[in-house]
Design an enzyme around this catalytic site. Structure first.
Site, PDB file in Angstrom:
ATOM      1  N   CYS A 162       0.811  -1.223   0.000  1.00  0.00           N
ATOM      2  CA  CYS A 162       0.000   0.000   0.000  1.00  0.00           C
ATOM      3  C   CYS A 162       0.843   1.271   0.000  1.00  0.00           C
ATOM      4  O   CYS A 162       0.361   2.342  -0.365  1.00  0.00           O
ATOM      5  CB  CYS A 162      -0.953   0.002   1.193  1.00  0.00           C
ATOM      6  SG  CYS A 162      -2.139  -1.364   1.173  1.00  0.00           S
ATOM      7  N   HIS A 204      -3.209   7.450   1.975  1.00  0.00           N
ATOM      8  CA  HIS A 204      -3.613   6.132   1.500  1.00  0.00           C
ATOM      9  C   HIS A 204      -5.042   5.882   1.961  1.00  0.00           C
ATOM     10  O   HIS A 204      -5.379   6.074   3.130  1.00  0.00           O
ATOM     11  CB  HIS A 204      -2.674   5.068   2.060  1.00  0.00           C
ATOM     12  CG  HIS A 204      -3.144   3.675   1.852  1.00  0.00           C
ATOM     13  ND1 HIS A 204      -3.608   3.220   0.633  1.00  0.00           N
ATOM     14  CD2 HIS A 204      -3.244   2.617   2.703  1.00  0.00           C
ATOM     15  CE1 HIS A 204      -3.966   1.954   0.746  1.00  0.00           C
ATOM     16  NE2 HIS A 204      -3.760   1.556   1.997  1.00  0.00           N
ATOM     17  N   ASN A 231     -10.014   0.053  -0.484  1.00  0.00           N
ATOM     18  CA  ASN A 231      -8.563   0.100  -0.411  1.00  0.00           C
ATOM     19  C   ASN A 231      -7.988  -0.467  -1.708  1.00  0.00           C
ATOM     20  O   ASN A 231      -8.054  -1.665  -1.948  1.00  0.00           O
ATOM     21  CB  ASN A 231      -8.089  -0.718   0.795  1.00  0.00           C
ATOM     22  CG  ASN A 231      -6.583  -0.679   0.988  1.00  0.00           C
ATOM     23  OD1 ASN A 231      -5.836  -0.267   0.111  1.00  0.00           O
ATOM     24  ND2 ASN A 231      -6.125  -1.111   2.159  1.00  0.00           N
TER      25      ASN A 231
END
Length: 323
Positions: free
Chosen positions: A114, A250, A280
């Protein structure tokens, strides 16, 4: 004069299939309300059968090139941040290079889960400052739907697919914080925490594997480390949260985003939030959010933007730039 890596163009791409939370109610002990309350996610996009990470990345790259008014021949390098490349090798970046019809320059992948886009953007900045490239396409692209255990309600409802691309180019600045472009970067990792977020497959098992996560532990580390890395990058250039126009974090979890903003003393109306629409998307989440923020007129030329991310490894970092 100082060389800066300045944003020249941006774009994103999302698969056509939109998956609302309600779709998971058919097969899991979950609900739209449960998912929203714990993550802020309302929907996400999943790729179609046969659609690959490099397909998403190439489409996002084309959008960024169009935004910049440039062609693939104007680009010196491509860096793709991804954990879901089409194959073990070659890199997704070289596949994208071919799909764009780019016959010169070089291309490679960065794998920091990520945090991948932050790591890729920092590497692209270094290439430009070192004179190795004048223009670099930095792409975050993921098809995390291919890593999900569809019986694990704690993870499979959280992730989505997508891609975002940023085209940066070398421009001259004065060497002050008033320059456009990347002003500071901060990267970190700590392999001692690798077991709280990982995929239980790979060349060692001969399987693709599924994503495994200890949610509470990841949450705890995220709140602490995201604010710390943002402050570290800002400290390098003598800036603080009060100097920031936009945080583009993020997009993993709305509670993490709010907690980090609070620690940075930045109000939520200066935070770009897209997690409700995309879930996500791992390395794609920051460039996706940047592209959406620019598209809807929030991020404007001259704005100071802080991007920050944490992912498996653990790996985390931040970039401060003036749009």
């Amino acid at each position: 004069m100082t060389i800066r890596a300045v944003v020249k163009g941006i774009g994103h791409y999302l698969p056509e299939r939109v998956v609302p939370n309600s779709e998971f109610e058919k097969s899991l002990d979950t609900s739209d309300q449960w998912i929203r309350s714990r993550s802020g996610i309302e929907r996400r996009h999943f790729v179609a059968e046969g659609e690959t990470t490099s397909d998403l990345a190439a489409n996002a790259a084309r959008a960024a090139l169009d935004d910049a008014g440039l062609t693939p021949d104007d680009v010196d390098a491509i860096i793709v941040a991804t954990s879901t490349a089409d194959n073990t090798f070659p890199s997704a970046a070289t596949v994208v290079q071919a799909k764009l019809g780019m016959e010169k320059g070089f291309a490679f992948d960065v794998q920091a889960v990520c945090a991948g886009f932050v790591f890729a953007l920092t590497n692209a900045n270094a290439l430009i400052l070192a004179g190795q490239a004048k223009r670099v396409l930095v792409i975050g692209a993921e098809t995390f739907s291919k890593l999900m255990d569809w019986n694990d309600r704690g993870t499979c409802v959280l992730f989505g697919d997508g891609a975002g691309a940023l085209l940066i180019e070398a421009q001259e600045g004065k060497g002050t914080n008033e320059d456009r472009g990347i002003l500071a970067c901060d990267l970190n990792s700590d392999g001692r925490h690798r077991d709280i977020l990982f995929v239980d497959g790979g060349v060692s098992t001969g399987t693709v594997g599924h994503l495994r996560m200890e949610g509470k532990e990841v949450f705890r580390h995220a709140i602490e480390k995201l604010a710390a890395t943002a402050h570290a990058a800002l400290d390098k250039i003598g800036m603080s949260g009060g100097d920031v126009d936009w945080i583009v974090p993020h997009q993993a979890n709305l509670r993490i985003i709010k907690g980090t903003a609070q620690r940075m003393q930045v109000p939520m109306d200066r935070v770009i939030v897209t997690v409700q629409d995309h879930g996500n998307t791992s390395a794609a989440s920051i460039p996706l959010a940047l592209s959406v923020g620019k598209e809807r007129g929030d991020i404007k030329p001259g704005d100071v933007v802080v991007t920050e991310a944490i992912g498996g490894g653990l790996a985390w970092g931040s970039v401060v730039l003036r749009w």
